[in-house]
Design a protein around this motif. Structure first.
Motif, short mmCIF file in Angstrom:
data_model
loop_
_atom_site.label_atom_id
_atom_site.label_comp_id
_atom_site.label_asym_id
_atom_site.label_seq_id
_atom_site.Cartn_x
_atom_site.Cartn_y
_atom_site.Cartn_z
N TYR B 38 0.80 -1.23 0.00
CA TYR B 38 0.00 0.00 0.00
C TYR B 38 0.84 1.28 0.00
N VAL B 39 2.09 1.19 -0.42
CA VAL B 39 2.96 2.38 -0.32
C VAL B 39 3.07 3.14 -1.65
N PHE B 40 2.49 2.61 -2.72
CA PHE B 40 2.79 3.19 -4.03
C PHE B 40 2.02 4.49 -4.31
N GLY B 41 0.81 4.59 -3.73
CA GLY B 41 0.05 5.83 -3.92
C GLY B 41 0.77 7.00 -3.27
N SER B 42 1.19 6.81 -2.02
CA SER B 42 1.88 7.91 -1.34
C SER B 42 3.22 8.19 -2.03
N ALA B 43 3.87 7.14 -2.54
CA ALA B 43 5.15 7.36 -3.23
C ALA B 43 4.93 8.20 -4.50
#
Lengths: 169, 467
Positions: B38-43
């Motif tokens: 779930y880290v790709f949106g914020s990245a």
């Protein structure tokens, strides 16, 4: 607001305020929007007048040869710099007979090159190839190369500046 | 009480900012969403923030004038303090944003997070994706070199294929009938004002929705989404097993974001920005316009699609893909979310990745383009230094054959490799083919003299395994 004070008169007064506010906002937006959007859309309708540009003396072109000629497009803005320049392929077919081809491939506009040895125009992008007369020899182009009007004027060869040819359906 | 603390309390009392923001950043999220998936949106968001910062810095040095932009880019790259690194970060940040956005989209699709009640999350995301693609393209154009100019023409030509209004759209894009001063100013306005404003708007909306409906819980096979009960279940889930987003879940975003940003910076320092091509002079035809890597697959698609269908594919293909993406949540907004129960979703993602990678790999070598820089065949390769074989080999070099055909490892890739053509075709077949062409080969009947033709055929006949 309690039910008691919500008379029909109040309602219509409130409706009036709502409507007038929305109307004023919309009218203001349309009024300023016409010049704003109009200025952005203007290039669609305002076309520069084509003009004849000399590209060289008649005697500087050899009969039978196809050469690149560069010229300035019709109405360059003062800050256009090198982007004001444009080019065409000029074919001297006879003593006073010329054909001028747009450099843009009829497929997607990439610059075609004249390969003199093969007597072909070749496009570097997607493999379009044209014969000496501009007709399609191979590849994806849906039609041959576009022509620009060319004329002889006081011993000068002149080309009529034209928009980039856009292939439509 | 320290004066600093007093000042802070006064500020908070008058503004209530922490009171408003605190609960938002600490809102409970499902414990199993605090995952590395779930880290790709914020990245993507971090990459965007870097684009804004580096973009603003570039705007301090860049001149959006068709005649001077190129020089200002040279100045930024070679003469300013840190300008090279800033340009490098802006370039590699764009690559990172495209890549991370793609991964984020795939993750959301694979976990079916677009299903009820998050349909609008997906749709706003599709809008953000489209805006990012426009940014990527316009960014490539404001890097105002030769490739930028020809990319712009290629874009206008594609727009020109739109039925009825094609020419208008093309003129609107390039700002008149020809490439010139208006073109760059317009692309600059899109790249710096219009599209970023829309990006801010839709990112705000996208994030608001994430707060409103909550981050989707990591899907479990056998737990389908039922719109009637989902909201209650989600509420209960975060109440019972939720953890505060900040910092319990967000630390992973920060760690991954840190790695992303550091990587971009390192690449910008080590590799630097892409080299500028030749100046944007439309009369210089010695051009080989190839787009940046993220558009290479589309560049290949444009070359490979069947010419008879190309207008439809060019205009309606992207529209269809856009529409499918846009309306995806309405095709299915309930049911299973786990990729284990959605084999078609997995297949679609796999197929998409394979097709794009395939097109990308072909696009890099672009075998359909003539190789103008092919090295001429040498006397050693030809195998003779006089006579018809030699003359035929020289004709092969000079008549353009070499641009499309390879012999002994030298030449283009468009046509078949002719290293052993003498084993495959007879002299008559060779003559016929050279004269008439065929498939994608032009006919040379009108170009070659009889002597050249017979020399070429003798040369080609000598291309055999035992020679």
């Amino acid at each position: 607001m309690s039910e008691k004070t919500k008379t029909s008169e109040e309602c219509s007064r409130r409706q009036f305020f709502t409507h007038i506010s929305i109307a004023l906002g919309s009218i203001a937006a349309v009024m300023v929007g016409i010049p704003i959007v109009g200025s952005i859309l203007a290039p669609i309708v305002k076309k520069p007048r084509p003009i004849w540009r000399p590209v060289g003396e008649l005697k500087s072109f050899t009969v039978g040869d196809i050469v690149k000629v560069s010229f300035i497009d019709s109405s360059p803005l003062p800050w256009a710099g090198v982007t004001a320049e444009t080019a065409a392929w000029l074919h001297r077919k006879g003593q006073e007979e010329f054909t001028c081809f747009a450099v843009n491939c009829a497929h997607l506009g990439c610059p075609v090159r004249w390969v003199a040895g093969a007597k072909l125009f070749m496009c570097p992008c997607h493999g379009g190839v044209y014969y000496e007369d501009g007709s399609v020899a191979a590849g994806p182009p849906p039609r041959g190369l576009y022509n620009y009007p060319v004329r002889l004027h006081n011993g000068q060869v002149e080309i009529l500046t034209s928009p980039i040819p856009i292939t439509t359906i | 009480m320290g004066s600093l603390k007093r000042a802070w309390l006064w500020f908070e009392d008058r503004t209530g900012l922490m009171g408003a923001i605190g609960p938002i950043i600490k809102h409970p999220v499902p414990a199993n969403s605090a995952s590395w998936f779930y880290v790709f949106g914020s990245a993507t968001l971090f990459a965007f923030m870097l684009q804004v910062a580096t973009g603003v810095a570039l705007a301090f040095m860049y001149v959006p004038s068709a005649g001077e932009a190129y020089q200002s880019l040279q100045y930024i790259t070679d003469q300013t303090t840190f300008g090279r690194i800033v340009r490098g970060m802006h370039n590699w940040g764009a690559s990172a944003m495209i890549l991370l956005l793609g991964i984020h989209m795939i993750r959301v699709y694979m976990t079916a997070s677009y299903k009820f009640p998050r349909e609008m999350h997906w749709i706003s995301g599709v809008v953000l994706w489209a805006l990012t693609v426009i940014m990527a393209f316009s960014g490539q154009v404001v890097r105002w070199d030769q490739t930028a100019v020809w990319s712009m023409i290629v874009a206008a030509e594609q727009a020109g294929r739109i039925p009825f209004i094609g020419t208008w759209v093309a003129d609107f894009l390039i700002g008149g009938g020809t490439i010139g001063a208006a073109t760059l100013s317009r692309m600059f306005a899109y790249h710096v004002f219009i599209v970023p404003a829309l990006l801010f708007l839709f990112i705000g909306f996208h994030l608001y929705l994430v707060i409103k409906n909550g981050i989707s819980e990591f899907p479990q096979a056998g737990k389908p989404v039922d719109p009637k009960t989902y909201r209650e279940e989600y509420k209960a889930l975060v109440k019972k097993k939720g953890i505060p987003f900040w910092p319990d879940a967000a630390w992973r975003d920060m760690v991954f974001g840190f790695i992303v940003i550091t990587t971009i910076l390192l690449i910008a320092i080590i590799i630097g920005p892409p080299a500028l091509g030749p100046p944007p002079n439309p009369s210089n035809l010695d051009a080989l316009p190839v787009p940046d890597w993220y558009f290479i697959f589309y560049f290949a698609f444009l070359a490979l699609m069947p010419p008879a269908m190309e207008t439809y594919l060019m205009v309606f293909g992207p529209l269809l893909v856009g529409a499918l993406l846009f309306f995806l949540p309405f095709i299915s907004n309930k049911g299973e979310r786990s990729p284990l129960r959605r084999p078609w979703a997995v297949a679609i993602v796999a197929l998409t990745i394979v097709s794009i990678s395939g097109l990308w790999a072909i696009g890099i070598s672009s075998p359909w383009s003539p190789h103008f820089d092919a090295k001429p065949l040498t006397v050693e390769i030809i195998g003779a230094d006089s006579g018809p074989i030699y003359r035929g080999g020289m004709d092969f070099n000079e008549k353009g054959c070499l641009y499309c055909h390879t012999i002994s490892g030298q030449g283009g890739l468009r046509g078949p490799d002719l290293t052993y053509i003498g084993d495959r075709l007879s002299a008559d077949e060779l003559t016929w083919r050279i004269m008439n062409g065929g498939l994608n080969m032009p006919g040379f009947g009108g170009t070659l003299t009889n002597k050249e033709l017979s020399d070429l055929v003798i040369f080609l006949k000598s291309r055999t395994k035992e020679h």
